[in-house]
Motif scaffolding. Structure first.
Motif, PDB file in Angstrom:
ATOM      1  N   UNK A  18       0.834  -1.211   0.000  1.00 59.29           N
ATOM      2  CA  UNK A  18       0.000   0.000   0.000  1.00 59.29           C
ATOM      3  C   UNK A  18       0.870   1.262   0.000  1.00 59.29           C
ATOM      4  N   UNK A  19       1.834   1.292   0.918  1.00 57.98           N
ATOM      5  CA  UNK A  19       2.581   2.553   1.071  1.00 57.98           C
ATOM      6  C   UNK A  19       3.569   2.810  -0.068  1.00 57.98           C
ATOM      7  N   UNK A  20       3.925   1.771  -0.805  1.00 56.13           N
ATOM      8  CA  UNK A  20       4.875   1.973  -1.912  1.00 56.13           C
ATOM      9  C   UNK A  20       4.244   1.547  -3.249  1.00 56.13           C
ATOM     10  N   UNK A  21       2.950   1.747  -3.321  1.00 55.05           N
ATOM     11  CA  UNK A  21       2.149   1.277  -4.477  1.00 55.05           C
ATOM     12  C   UNK A  21       2.788   1.511  -5.848  1.00 55.05           C
ATOM     13  N   UNK A  22       3.315   2.712  -6.035  1.00 56.54           N
ATOM     14  CA  UNK A  22       3.784   3.074  -7.374  1.00 56.54           C
ATOM     15  C   UNK A  22       5.215   2.639  -7.669  1.00 56.54           C
ATOM     16  N   UNK A  23       5.904   2.099  -6.648  1.00 55.18           N
ATOM     17  CA  UNK A  23       7.322   1.746  -6.848  1.00 55.18           C
ATOM     18  C   UNK A  23       7.468   0.405  -7.563  1.00 55.18           C
ATOM     19  N   UNK A  24       8.560   0.291  -8.289  1.00 52.07           N
ATOM     20  CA  UNK A  24       8.845  -0.978  -8.965  1.00 52.07           C
ATOM     21  C   UNK A  24       9.165  -2.043  -7.916  1.00 52.07           C
ATOM     22  N   UNK A  25       8.474  -3.168  -7.984  1.00 52.00           N
ATOM     23  CA  UNK A  25       8.607  -4.202  -6.954  1.00 52.00           C
ATOM     24  C   UNK A  25       9.331  -5.435  -7.460  1.00 52.00           C
ATOM     25  N   UNK A  26       8.911  -5.898  -8.635  1.00 54.37           N
ATOM     26  CA  UNK A  26       9.314  -7.232  -9.077  1.00 54.37           C
ATOM     27  C   UNK A  26       9.700  -7.236 -10.546  1.00 54.37           C
ATOM     28  N   UNK A  27      10.776  -7.972 -10.850  1.00 51.40           N
ATOM     29  CA  UNK A  27      11.085  -8.281 -12.245  1.00 51.40           C
ATOM     30  C   UNK A  27      10.825  -9.765 -12.431  1.00 51.40           C
ATOM     31  N   UNK A  28       9.868 -10.061 -13.272  1.00 51.32           N
ATOM     32  CA  UNK A  28       9.589 -11.467 -13.623  1.00 51.32           C
ATOM     33  C   UNK A  28       9.566 -11.495 -15.147  1.00 51.32           C
TER      34      UNK A  28
END
Ligand code: MCA
Length: 497
Positions: A18-28
């Motif tokens: 929720x707090x970092x919604x717009x950040x890039x999280x995962x490379x798959x």
């Protein structure tokens, strides 16, 4: 002892989802933001709910690493469903045991792996679930509120060779991840390359959870591939890598210049799941310019002891107890041993499991006065560093996978012509140890044991890492007067080539 509040995984994961919604999280297959991961989890939770899955149900998952694995895990934790990861290398015998024991509402697999699921099991196909999830709304459905609720059953074998489901609560997982995030200074700016399987607590509890709680960026691969590991590291430029010793041995083959460049971007290499030989630590330091941080854990306890992030990472040692983890080193009578003497490690803390699934006797036997008996022998130095000395039981560790000889011995004695079998680990420069079998023919069938047939039988019924590297036919097994097999007296096995 430190007492943590009882936490659930969803509330911690929301720090990123929720707090970092717009950040890039995962490379798959492509990159995903935390917001997208959150939406996928919500859709998957709704799809499982629509199929009638509810809190307390067990869901067995027999899949390789993928984004779908993450969807399922997040959905299960939100619904209060007990996630049961199954090693993808397991075959019919091993899978059947887990299905019978965990008694799941469903076992989820995909087209490639479903043929290994025994007939009659409540099999759900991942492809169908993904299709159903895509049609669900991304409304959040979070029904778990109690951190003491079980989050997973992690199957692990005791010395009996019978695999038992260690019940890991939300809070135990949460405490473990918060502990290592703070001790190893993991931050949202980190880049984690995760090649470990998600079906074990090393990949799941350390890798996946640290990613989701810290909000760092992760590249996930289907598995560790030694031919491609350097290429991934040069391309992704990770700052963080969690591995087993076999991976570090493999990484020593990377050519010098590439290794130096990888080392320049990296902040921390961590090793666990099996002892890291000092020579590997030294050779790795020369090649990559990093001292691997070795730590010690178990499926039942998650992480217990770790070398420090700041301070001496002592070769051959597993380091110092983590905050909130109490450690005792005891002799067989339960008395503390002196520093410098070998004892058996016992641990206590919020990281420890809550018992084995539906096995009150085995659960009671696993603890002594409230302390979990690890079965690992260790020495504590005067300045508090622990060094492992071996196991109280005869566990074999190969490539970071646990092998219980008893399970293979039982399987071998079920095969035609085999009267008795003993399996022991022999040292191996790559995998640490590999299993070797000594077999005795049934009376009247001497000379008729077909070792190729034994190998073929093992290959079709057991995980690949459990297949004995050699089968040695002997007249009898060395035994004590009481009949106990003396494995150290078995004739040595000479490796060919
Ligand atoms: C290995 N194989 C796999 C996988 N891993 N197959 C599919 N998916 C996988 N994830 C099979 C290969 O097909 C092959 O089988 C054999 O294993 C060896 O493969 P190879 O490519 O030669 O691999 P390697 O370079 O030797 O490396 C093996 C490995 C593997 C990737 C390091 O051993 C591994 O993933 N280990 C991690 C184990 C782990 O996560 N343990 C954590 C337990 P074949 O021989 O049939 O061709 S949790 C724990 O212990 C505690 C809590 C802790 O402290 O962490």
């Amino acid at each position: 002892m430190l007492h943590w509040p009882s936490l659930t995984l969803p509330e911690l994961f929301d720090l990123s989802l929720i707090l970092r919604r717009g950040e890039c999280a995962l490379e798959w297959d492509r990159t995903y933001t935390f917001g997208e991961i959150d939406a996928r989890a919500s859709q998957m939770a709704n799809a499982l709910y629509a199929r009638g899955i509810a809190a307390g149900d067990r869901l067995c998952v027999y899949l390789s690493n993928s984004i779908a694995y993450i969807d399922l895990f997040l959905a299960a934790t939100r619904l209060g469903v007990i996630f049961v990861p199954v090693n993808i290398l397991y075959r019919d015998r091993e899978i059947r045991h887990i299905l019978e024991d965990a008694d799941p509402a469903a076992v989820i697999s995909d087209e490639a792996n479903a043929p290994h699921i025994p007939d009659g099991a409540p099999l759900w196909r991942m492809e169908d679930l993904l299709r159903e999830a895509a049609e669900q709304p991304a409304t959040r459905r979070i029904s778990v509120t109690d951190g003491d609720a079980p989050a997973a059953l992690v199957y692990t074998s005791g010395t009996t060779g019978v695999s038992k489901g260690a019940i890991i609560t939300h809070n135990a997982f949460a405490v473990n991840a918060l502990n290592i995030i703070s001790c190893w200074q993991i931050q949202s700016t980190d880049r984690l390359l995760l090649t470990l399987p998600l079906f074990h607590v090393h990949g799941l509890g350390n890798g996946l959870h640290c990613w989701l709680i810290s909000g760092c960026r992760m590249r996930l691969t289907e598995r560790f591939d030694h031919a491609r590991a350097a290429e991934w590291m040069l391309d992704f430029e990770p700052t963080l890598f969690f591995g087993v010793p076999t991976m570090y041995v493999r990484l020593l083959d990377v050519e010098e210049d590439a290794a130096r460049r990888i080392g320049e971007r990296m902040r921390l290499f961590v090793s666990g799941s099996a002892p890291l030989p000092s020579q590997v630590l030294e050779a790795f330091r020369n090649r990559y310019g990093h001292t691997i941080l070795e730590r010690y854990g178990m499926s039942e306890t998650l992480m217990n002891i770790s070398n420090p992030y700041v301070g001496e990472r002592r070769p051959g040692s597993i380091g110092l107890p983590l905050p909130g983890v109490s450690v005792r080193n005891l002799d067989p009578d339960g008395n503390p041993v002196n520093d410098g003497e070998t004892g058996e490690l016992y641990v206590r803390g919020s990281n420890v499991f809550s018992g084995y699934w539906r096995r009150p006797e085995a659960s009671a036997a696993a603890f002594r006065d409230g302390w979990f008996r690890t079965g690992d022998l260790a020495v504590r130095s005067a300045d508090g560093y622990y060094t492992l000395q071996g196991r109280a039981g005869d566990l074999i560790l190969s490539g970071g996978f646990n092998i219980y000889p008893r399970e293979i011995e039982e399987f071998l004695t079920e095969q035609p012509g085999v009267a008795e079998a003993a399996v022991a680990g022999v040292s191996d420069p790559l995998r640490g140890e590999v299993p070797v079998a000594w077999v005795v023919a049934r009376v009247g069938t001497v000379g008729e044991i077909d070792c190729d047939a034994l190998e073929t039988a093992c290959r079709s019924h057991l995980a690949s890492f459990k297949i004995p590297r050699a089968f040695i036919v002997v007249d009898k097994l060395p035994r004590t007067a009481l009949g106990k097999i003396q494995k150290h007296l078995l004739p040595p096995w000479k490796r060919e080539s």
